[in-house]
Design a protein around this motif. Structure first.
Motif, PDB file in Angstrom:
ATOM      1  N   THR A   1      43.838  34.297  29.991  1.00 37.26           N
ATOM      2  CA  THR A   1      44.687  35.321  30.605  1.00 37.26           C
ATOM      3  C   THR A   1      43.898  36.175  31.586  1.00 37.26           C
ATOM      4  OG1 THR A   1      46.212  35.397  28.744  1.00 37.26           O
ATOM      5  CG2 THR A   1      46.102  37.366  30.132  1.00 37.26           C
ATOM      6  N   PHE A   2      42.751  36.660  31.157  1.00 36.38           N
ATOM      7  CA  PHE A   2      41.966  37.521  32.034  1.00 36.38           C
ATOM      8  C   PHE A   2      41.353  36.741  33.197  1.00 36.38           C
ATOM      9  CE2 PHE A   2      42.273  40.409  28.417  1.00 36.38           C
ATOM     10  CZ  PHE A   2      42.676  41.543  29.095  1.00 36.38           C
ATOM     11  N   GLY A   3      40.909  35.528  32.936  1.00 36.98           N
ATOM     12  CA  GLY A   3      40.315  34.731  34.007  1.00 36.98           C
ATOM     13  C   GLY A   3      41.310  34.361  35.090  1.00 36.98           C
ATOM     14  N   TYR A   4      42.454  33.860  34.683  1.00 37.90           N
ATOM     15  CA  TYR A   4      43.466  33.472  35.661  1.00 37.90           C
ATOM     16  C   TYR A   4      44.072  34.707  36.336  1.00 37.90           C
ATOM     17  CZ  TYR A   4      46.836  30.375  37.839  1.00 37.90           C
ATOM     18  OH  TYR A   4      47.560  29.663  38.757  1.00 37.90           O
ATOM     19  N   GLY A   5      44.250  35.760  35.564  1.00 38.14           N
ATOM     20  CA  GLY A   5      44.766  37.006  36.129  1.00 38.14           C
ATOM     21  C   GLY A   5      43.837  37.570  37.185  1.00 38.14           C
ATOM     22  N   TRP A   6      42.525  37.537  36.917  1.00 35.91           N
ATOM     23  CA  TRP A   6      41.541  38.011  37.883  1.00 35.91           C
ATOM     24  C   TRP A   6      41.609  37.182  39.167  1.00 35.91           C
ATOM     25  CZ3 TRP A   6      37.316  35.667  40.185  1.00 35.91           C
ATOM     26  CH2 TRP A   6      36.479  36.520  40.902  1.00 35.91           C
ATOM     27  N   MET A   7      41.730  35.854  39.007  1.00 34.95           N
ATOM     28  CA  MET A   7      41.811  34.982  40.169  1.00 34.95           C
ATOM     29  C   MET A   7      43.056  35.300  41.001  1.00 34.95           C
ATOM     30  SD  MET A   7      42.048  30.849  40.406  1.00 34.95           S
ATOM     31  CE  MET A   7      43.803  30.840  40.069  1.00 34.95           C
ATOM     32  N   LEU A   8      44.189  35.459  40.342  1.00 33.25           N
ATOM     33  CA  LEU A   8      45.419  35.794  41.066  1.00 33.25           C
ATOM     34  C   LEU A   8      45.290  37.145  41.759  1.00 33.25           C
ATOM     35  CD1 LEU A   8      48.276  34.676  38.642  1.00 33.25           C
ATOM     36  CD2 LEU A   8      47.604  33.608  40.796  1.00 33.25           C
ATOM     37  N   HIS A   9      44.699  38.099  41.069  1.00 34.72           N
ATOM     38  CA  HIS A   9      44.511  39.441  41.643  1.00 34.72           C
ATOM     39  C   HIS A   9      43.650  39.386  42.901  1.00 34.72           C
ATOM     40  CE1 HIS A   9      43.948  43.754  41.840  1.00 34.72           C
ATOM     41  NE2 HIS A   9      42.640  43.569  41.841  1.00 34.72           N
ATOM     42  N   ARG A  10      42.594  38.615  42.864  1.00 28.94           N
ATOM     43  CA  ARG A  10      41.658  38.545  43.985  1.00 28.94           C
ATOM     44  C   ARG A  10      42.144  37.667  45.133  1.00 28.94           C
ATOM     45  NH1 ARG A  10      37.398  41.486  44.805  1.00 28.94           N
ATOM     46  NH2 ARG A  10      36.219  39.692  45.484  1.00 28.94           N
ATOM     47  N   LEU A  11      42.901  36.617  44.844  1.00 24.43           N
ATOM     48  CA  LEU A  11      43.187  35.611  45.865  1.00 24.43           C
ATOM     49  C   LEU A  11      44.629  35.555  46.361  1.00 24.43           C
ATOM     50  CD1 LEU A  11      41.106  32.677  44.324  1.00 24.43           C
ATOM     51  CD2 LEU A  11      40.396  34.302  46.094  1.00 24.43           C
ATOM     52  N   THR A  12      45.532  36.289  45.718  1.00 26.01           N
ATOM     53  CA  THR A  12      46.945  36.180  46.107  1.00 26.01           C
ATOM     54  C   THR A  12      47.591  37.564  46.170  1.00 26.01           C
ATOM     55  OG1 THR A  12      47.915  36.061  43.887  1.00 26.01           O
ATOM     56  CG2 THR A  12      47.089  33.993  44.810  1.00 26.01           C
TER      57      THR A  12
END
Length: 191
Positions: free
Chosen positions: A103-114
């Motif tokens: 959850t935190f890993g994918y959430g961080w990626m979405l936050h940073r890249l989209t």
């Protein structure tokens, strides 16, 4: 809600197909899988239009995994349909950390890249749904507890994006998960 709006029509079609699929899953009916494939393809489009990218990716996962789930429910591990069983307690020792880290890993990626809306909440829906789907595919009773958690998170998320029909559907899924848990438990005890 404008019935002439193509996006709303798409949301209705997706809701109808996925609702049918979820009801059939709760009744332990193999036809859940093909209905789910169609509904998930439609929902992928709905979520893409609403900048819920983790949920969009989740639909592609559901489509792919539904083919495998369909086969497993029909054939099982050794040619016989899978029975309903429980998750071993030691499996939760690794499932819970996987859920949190995912959850935190994918959430961080979405936050940073989209430009994703609520990336961490959206990611929780994705990660927990993947876990619940794998458990359901293996006919594990506890899959319904995980679906309850997913639905509890998804309802306010979808409502916040104006997907009111979908949030109502997920309230229905929440109720269905309770009913399905009870039904599966009876089937498990009866065998």
């Amino acid at each position: 809600m404008n019935l002439a709006d193509p996006n709303f029509q798409l949301e209705i079609a997706a809701n109808v197909m996925v609702a049918g699929s979820i009801l059939l899953a709760g009744r332990n009916n193999v036809h859940t899988w093909w209905m789910g494939i169609v509904g998930c393809a439609l929902f992928a489009l709905v979520f893409e239009h609403n900048h819920l990218y983790a949920d969009m990716v989740l639909q592609f996962f559901f489509i792919a995994i539904s083919v495998l789930g369909w086969w497993q429910w029909l054939r099982g591990d050794h040619g016989a349909p899978l029975p309903i069983t429980r998750v071993r307690p030691r499996a939760w020792v690794w499932l819970v950390p996987v859920a949190v880290l995912g959850t935190f890993g994918y959430g961080w990626m979405l936050h940073r890249l989209t430009d994703a809306h609520a990336p961490f909440v959206d990611s929780a829906v994705l990660v927990l749904s993947v876990i619940a789907q794998f458990l359901m595919m293996r006919r594990k009773l506890e899959s319904w507890w995980v679906w309850l958690l997913v639905n509890s998170i998804a309802v306010p998320l979808y409502y916040s994006r104006g997907l009111h029909l979908t949030s109502i559907l997920y309230v229905g899924f929440w109720i269905n998960a309770l009913v399905a848990y009870r039904h599966w438990r009876k089937l498990m005890v009866a065998r």
